[in-house]
Design a protein around this motif. Sequence first.
Motif, PDB file in Angstrom:
ATOM      1  N   LEU A  37      -4.308  43.922  -8.145  1.00  0.00           N
ATOM      2  CA  LEU A  37      -3.827  44.896  -9.121  1.00  0.00           C
ATOM      3  C   LEU A  37      -2.700  45.769  -8.575  1.00  0.00           C
ATOM      4  O   LEU A  37      -2.128  46.561  -9.302  1.00  0.00           O
ATOM      5  N   ALA A  92      -1.315  44.734 -14.954  1.00  0.00           N
ATOM      6  CA  ALA A  92      -1.663  43.348 -14.618  1.00  0.00           C
ATOM      7  C   ALA A  92      -1.348  42.404 -15.772  1.00  0.00           C
ATOM      8  O   ALA A  92      -0.873  41.287 -15.555  1.00  0.00           O
ATOM      9  N   ARG A  97      -0.773  38.690 -14.160  1.00  0.00           N
ATOM     10  CA  ARG A  97      -1.572  38.400 -12.972  1.00  0.00           C
ATOM     11  C   ARG A  97      -3.013  38.152 -13.398  1.00  0.00           C
ATOM     12  O   ARG A  97      -3.537  38.826 -14.282  1.00  0.00           O
ATOM     13  N   VAL A  99      -6.741  38.608 -12.389  1.00  0.00           N
ATOM     14  CA  VAL A  99      -7.486  39.468 -11.489  1.00  0.00           C
ATOM     15  C   VAL A  99      -8.941  39.430 -11.892  1.00  0.00           C
ATOM     16  O   VAL A  99      -9.271  39.506 -13.078  1.00  0.00           O
TER      17      VAL A  99
END
Length: 103
Positions: A37, A92, A97, A99
């Motif tokens: 993050l 994020a 991304r 996560v």
Amino acid sequence: MPDAILLSPLLVAGVLLMSGVAKLRHPGSDRDAFEALQVPAFLAAPWMMAALPYAEVALALGLLLTQGWVLLGIAALAALLCAGYWVLIARAVVAKRKVSCNC
């Protein structure tokens, strides 16, 4: 409207309690999530990562067991924590991304 006022702290307390317990059961997952993050360094100190699950559980219990001005203060702290989570999640998502925090 009164139902929402009563249910909101219960809902937030439930989420924080489950999240805190999940993080306590998987202690190493926080480190990976904080890195993924890209949490700012001053918030990613080892003592902060270690204290986070306990803080979540404490806030949950505070939402469930207090009243009056104490409850208002605890609710404000829980709101700040949740707002911080929203900022991290939004960053994020925008950066696309993946996560997992195990929470």
